[in-house]
Design an enzyme around this catalytic site. Structure first.
Site, PDB file in Angstrom:
ATOM      1  N   SER A   1      17.054  25.419  21.292  1.00  0.00           N
ATOM      2  CA  SER A   1      17.196  26.619  22.134  1.00  0.00           C
ATOM      3  C   SER A   1      16.214  27.354  21.883  1.00  0.00           C
ATOM      4  O   SER A   1      15.408  27.825  21.097  1.00  0.00           O
ATOM      5  CB  SER A   1      18.513  27.305  21.209  1.00  0.00           C
ATOM      6  OG  SER A   1      18.736  28.555  21.640  1.00  0.00           O
TER       7      SER A   1
ATOM      8  N   TYR B   1      20.877  30.829  13.414  1.00  0.00           N
ATOM      9  CA  TYR B   1      20.825  29.804  14.438  1.00  0.00           C
ATOM     10  C   TYR B   1      19.557  29.292  14.939  1.00  0.00           C
ATOM     11  O   TYR B   1      19.208  28.252  14.958  1.00  0.00           O
ATOM     12  CB  TYR B   1      22.014  30.159  15.436  1.00  0.00           C
ATOM     13  CG  TYR B   1      21.788  29.308  16.602  1.00  0.00           C
ATOM     14  CD1 TYR B   1      22.798  28.005  16.712  1.00  0.00           C
ATOM     15  CD2 TYR B   1      21.236  29.594  17.890  1.00  0.00           C
ATOM     16  CE1 TYR B   1      22.778  27.353  17.754  1.00  0.00           C
ATOM     17  CE2 TYR B   1      21.354  28.736  18.930  1.00  0.00           C
ATOM     18  CZ  TYR B   1      22.262  27.691  19.017  1.00  0.00           C
ATOM     19  OH  TYR B   1      22.206  27.141  20.149  1.00  0.00           O
TER      20      TYR B   1
ATOM     21  N   LYS C   1      17.474  25.860  14.187  1.00  0.00           N
ATOM     22  CA  LYS C   1      16.965  24.951  15.551  1.00  0.00           C
ATOM     23  C   LYS C   1      15.325  25.025  15.244  1.00  0.00           C
ATOM     24  O   LYS C   1      14.912  23.722  15.556  1.00  0.00           O
ATOM     25  CB  LYS C   1      17.409  25.570  16.933  1.00  0.00           C
ATOM     26  CG  LYS C   1      18.763  25.694  16.881  1.00  0.00           C
ATOM     27  CD  LYS C   1      19.187  24.313  17.712  1.00  0.00           C
ATOM     28  CE  LYS C   1      20.894  24.470  18.226  1.00  0.00           C
ATOM     29  NZ  LYS C   1      21.364  23.073  18.318  1.00  0.00           N
TER      30      LYS C   1
HETATM   31  N1  LIG Z   1      25.228  25.991  26.007  1.00  0.00           N
HETATM   32  C1  LIG Z   1      24.184  26.700  25.756  1.00  0.00           C
HETATM   33  O1  LIG Z   1      23.840  27.778  26.350  1.00  0.00           O
HETATM   34  C2  LIG Z   1      23.041  26.305  24.791  1.00  0.00           C
HETATM   35  C3  LIG Z   1      21.895  26.917  24.850  1.00  0.00           C
HETATM   36  C4  LIG Z   1      20.913  26.412  23.923  1.00  0.00           C
HETATM   37  C5  LIG Z   1      21.108  25.204  23.157  1.00  0.00           C
HETATM   38  N2  LIG Z   1      22.445  24.844  23.053  1.00  0.00           N
HETATM   39  C6  LIG Z   1      22.633  23.645  22.232  1.00  0.00           C
HETATM   40  O2  LIG Z   1      23.153  22.415  22.845  1.00  0.00           O
HETATM   41  C7  LIG Z   1      23.880  21.649  22.244  1.00  0.00           C
HETATM   42  C8  LIG Z   1      25.303  21.441  22.946  1.00  0.00           C
HETATM   43  O3  LIG Z   1      26.016  22.949  23.188  1.00  0.00           O
HETATM   44  P1  LIG Z   1      27.264  23.121  23.867  1.00  0.00           P
HETATM   45  O4  LIG Z   1      27.280  24.334  24.824  1.00  0.00           O
HETATM   46  O5  LIG Z   1      27.958  21.882  24.460  1.00  0.00           O
HETATM   47  O6  LIG Z   1      28.005  23.444  22.580  1.00  0.00           O
HETATM   48  P2  LIG Z   1      29.502  23.277  22.154  1.00  0.00           P
HETATM   49  O7  LIG Z   1      29.799  24.369  21.111  1.00  0.00           O
HETATM   50  O8  LIG Z   1      30.305  23.136  23.346  1.00  0.00           O
HETATM   51  O9  LIG Z   1      29.672  21.720  21.569  1.00  0.00           O
HETATM   52  C9  LIG Z   1      29.209  21.546  20.340  1.00  0.00           C
HETATM   53  C10 LIG Z   1      29.880  20.453  19.727  1.00  0.00           C
HETATM   54  O10 LIG Z   1      29.342  20.042  18.579  1.00  0.00           O
HETATM   55  C11 LIG Z   1      30.618  19.848  17.528  1.00  0.00           C
HETATM   56  N3  LIG Z   1      30.271  19.754  16.176  1.00  0.00           N
HETATM   57  C12 LIG Z   1      30.304  21.095  15.463  1.00  0.00           C
HETATM   58  N4  LIG Z   1      29.974  20.834  14.147  1.00  0.00           N
HETATM   59  C13 LIG Z   1      30.084  19.435  14.201  1.00  0.00           C
HETATM   60  C14 LIG Z   1      30.085  18.709  12.875  1.00  0.00           C
HETATM   61  N5  LIG Z   1      29.836  19.272  11.803  1.00  0.00           N
HETATM   62  N6  LIG Z   1      29.848  17.259  13.042  1.00  0.00           N
HETATM   63  C15 LIG Z   1      30.070  16.977  14.360  1.00  0.00           C
HETATM   64  N7  LIG Z   1      30.102  17.497  15.503  1.00  0.00           N
HETATM   65  C16 LIG Z   1      30.252  18.835  15.334  1.00  0.00           C
HETATM   66  C17 LIG Z   1      31.759  20.574  18.180  1.00  0.00           C
HETATM   67  O11 LIG Z   1      32.928  20.167  17.871  1.00  0.00           O
HETATM   68  C18 LIG Z   1      31.321  20.920  19.408  1.00  0.00           C
HETATM   69  O12 LIG Z   1      32.343  19.747  20.323  1.00  0.00           O
HETATM   70  C19 LIG Z   1      24.269  22.593  20.906  1.00  0.00           C
HETATM   71  O13 LIG Z   1      23.221  21.953  19.985  1.00  0.00           O
HETATM   72  C20 LIG Z   1      23.839  23.794  21.146  1.00  0.00           C
HETATM   73  O14 LIG Z   1      23.262  24.579  20.070  1.00  0.00           O
HETATM   74  C21 LIG Z   1      23.401  25.259  23.943  1.00  0.00           C
END
Ligand SMILES: NC(=O)c1ccc[n+]([C@@H]2O[C@H](COP(=O)([O-])OP(=O)(O)OC[C@H]3O[C@@H](n4cnc5c(N)ncnc54)[C@H](O)[C@@H]3O)[C@@H](O)[C@H]2O)c1
Ligand SMILES: NC(=O)c1ccc[n+]([C@@H]2O[C@H](COP(=O)([O-])OP(=O)(O)OC[C@H]3O[C@@H](n4cnc5c(N)ncnc54)[C@H](O)[C@@H]3O)[C@@H](O)[C@H]2O)c1
Lengths: 329, 329
Positions: free
Chosen positions: B126, B150, B154
């Site tokens: 991120s 966070y 990362k």
């Molecule tokens: N959405 C954004 O704007 C954004 C920006 C930068 C980075 N990210 C990263 O991209 C990835 C996906 O983002 P997203 O928006 O789909 O997030 P999200 O929260 O919708 O999905 C994350 C998933 O990880 C699962 N999870 C959490 N803890 C867990 C565990 N202990 N074991 C197994 N699964 C687990 C959750 O149940 C969820 O389904 C993440 O790593 C997030 O940090 C997202």
């Protein structure tokens, strides 16, 4: 003021111990107790205050808890295995250099949950957090792209230190040490060993091997400066750091040719003749990936100081290790 | 080609699953099996190849070992808890975002010790690895100075990914996603939620609150682009990455004013009128610490592509979430 040194039996730890005992104070406050911890039991030293010695392997769960139970005011965390060993033994490097540090940080955090406590913690990082391609002079905000597991572990510890400090669990300062020359004692197996060896051995009348070209440039400071950095980092007003608690220390950017010229000024031609050129391609390749020069602007503006010529580095060695005179001189 | 997605029940995970099923191939090789893992059991999806669903908490020892035992060719690691939760619960954030990732990396390394195996691993980092003070446009070699736990987690995972890849334990690519807008579904508690809310809600005829000023600038891409990044990262020739395996993804640097202008072009004045300005100092301060613009030069030269106008982002939302038409339009 109670001070804890972890990794106290090492080269820097022993010199720091000596300096603290000689000063008797830190940041204007008298030292009342000093705890020396290391996996190899540090030597008990005479001092005008209480000194205790603890043999503890920081990588074992529980070891850090014992060390922090007495709630020292300042903690110097120097314990680590060196680059070569961390590269040769992947699991050991992560266990000591990363997990050992994290166990320490967690022990401090949990101790602080019992009753408020926020010690100054000084951590020794390394310029090994940087890896090529690099600019000729590396700015303070250069990305960390380590090319060794050791450098990776140090970079991770820096990130943890910043987050734990931001959270108020401790008051951390991470200092990236230059390569320390002249390292006293027997030659070690570090790939960087020759930088010290080509000064130390000839001054003792012993031949030393130089495996790289004379125009190789690197970033140095003396053990004396390293101790100065540690003490300054312990005394620093943390407000001046703002959110950037990890600092590249100042140092001297010098070539092998400059090293040898300084050696000649102190030891004469006879001493320099003890340096035998034996180019080693493997070492040459490793060294080519190392940083050569830093701006270190932030550390300088915060009052950290290092040598500005190789003569100063050789002189520090002669004064601190050779009783002030060149045996062969 | 067997693909494992960890965090498959999340927003990005579900969209990636759909895209892989629609494509039926990755990097020119037909997909034969897809494993969807998440702490919340992902929905079983119909596909012309074998799909299995695993409910597993990656932060529990042993969970990753089960996931890697079938030796997938490509692993997408998306599992994480978001910034706000990792900040509110220090231990949970480290347990999932750091230890969960490390347990996965270790499980892969140990599986590879049994018999050679080097899967491509794509990790979602991120832009939260960056923290102020920052230049107006952030270069690829900018230091990581996260201001949240966070972001720290990362940044540490990026360092581990690079070291495990350098060692040959897996073939990793870390991609720093921009803030993804328009995030579909119900509003969430993320401090960044309003960037999506002020498009998503009004297009559905619902009022949305805007807590920051119109000149606030941030870095965006659509969910569609995020899926494109993931697939491109999985297909990329790793030789082109050399030693720098973590990349800032391209995105769009845009202000709130540009967002609202795009919204008006698609929804008209009536829709934009549903955005209610309610300045919130706390959110304003948080957002002021966020990056605004990146060069993303390396990722662009490696073929990653994102939207170049906010119209593209709104259009992607309307096409992918609203069946191609504006309900109120
Ligand atoms: N959405 C954004 O704007 C954004 C920006 C930068 C980075 N990210 C990263 O991209 C990835 C996906 O983002 P997203 O928006 O789909 O997030 P999200 O929260 O919708 O999905 C994350 C998933 O990880 C699962 N999870 C959490 N803890 C867990 C565990 N202990 N074991 C197994 N699964 C687990 C959750 O149940 C969820 O389904 C993440 O790593 C997030 O940090 C997202
Ligand atoms: N010397 C340099 O050029 C240099 C450069 C950059 C950074 N550093 C860092 O500075 C610090 C001190 O360096 P040094 O030259 O004194 O190193 P050193 O090897 O002489 O000392 C390190 C000490 O840590 C101890 N140690 C190792 N594992 C331990 C464990 N599990 N538990 C407790 N103690 C343990 C060792 O026994 C040793 O006494 C180290 O963290 C090193 O990585 C040194």
């Amino acid at each position: 003021m109670h001070i804890l040194i972890i990794g106290a039996a090492g080269m820097v730890g022993r010199k720091l111990t000596e300096a603290l005992i000689a000063a008797g104070e830190l940041g204007g406050k008298p030292i009342t107790a000093l705890t020396l911890a290391d996996v190899e039991a540090p030597m008990l030293t005479l001092a005008p205050f209480h000194v205790s010695v603890v043999a503890a392997d920081l990588s074992l769960p529980g070891a850090a808890d014992v060390l922090v139970a007495s709630r020292p005011d300042v903690i110097f965390h120097l314990a680590a295995i060196v680059s070569g060993e961390a590269e040769a033994d992947f699991e050991k490097g992560y266990a000591i250099n990363l997990d050992g540090t994290r166990l320490l940080f967690e022990a401090i955090r949990r101790e602080g949950l019992v009753a408020p406590w926020c010690p100054r913690l000084v951590f020794t990082s390394s310029i090994a957090v940087f890896g090529t391609p690099l600019p000729a002079s590396i700015p303070d905000d250069m990305a960390h792209t380590p090319l060794t597991s050791y450098g990776t572990q140090k970079a991770i510890c820096e990130l943890l230190l910043a987050d734990y400090s931001r959270r108020g669990f401790f008051d951390g300062v991470g200092i990236r040490l230059p390569t320390i020359v002249v390292r006293p004692g027997a030659p070690n197996k570090a790939a960087s060993g020759f930088f010290s060896g080509i000064i130390r051995e000839p001054l003792n009348g012993v031949e030393a091997v130089l495996p790289v070209a004379d125009d190789v440039r690197h970033w140095f400071s003396s053990p004396r400066s390293a101790v100065g950095f540690l003490i300054h980092a312990a005394e620093l007003d943390a407000a001046a750091l703002e959110q950037r608690r990890n600092l590249t220390m100042p140092g001297l950017s010098a070539t092998i040719a400059e090293e040898l010229a300084a050696l000649e000024r102190f030891g004469g031609k006879r001493v320099v003749a003890l340096v035998r050129r034996a180019p080693d391609e493997t070492i040459g390749r490793i060294v080519a990936g190392w940083p050569q020069n830093f701006s270190a602007q932030r550390a300088l503006s915060l009052g950290f100081r290092a040598e500005t010529s190789f003569d100063d580095i050789v002189r520090a060695h002669i004064e601190d290790e050779l009783g002030g005179r060149v045996p062969l001189g």
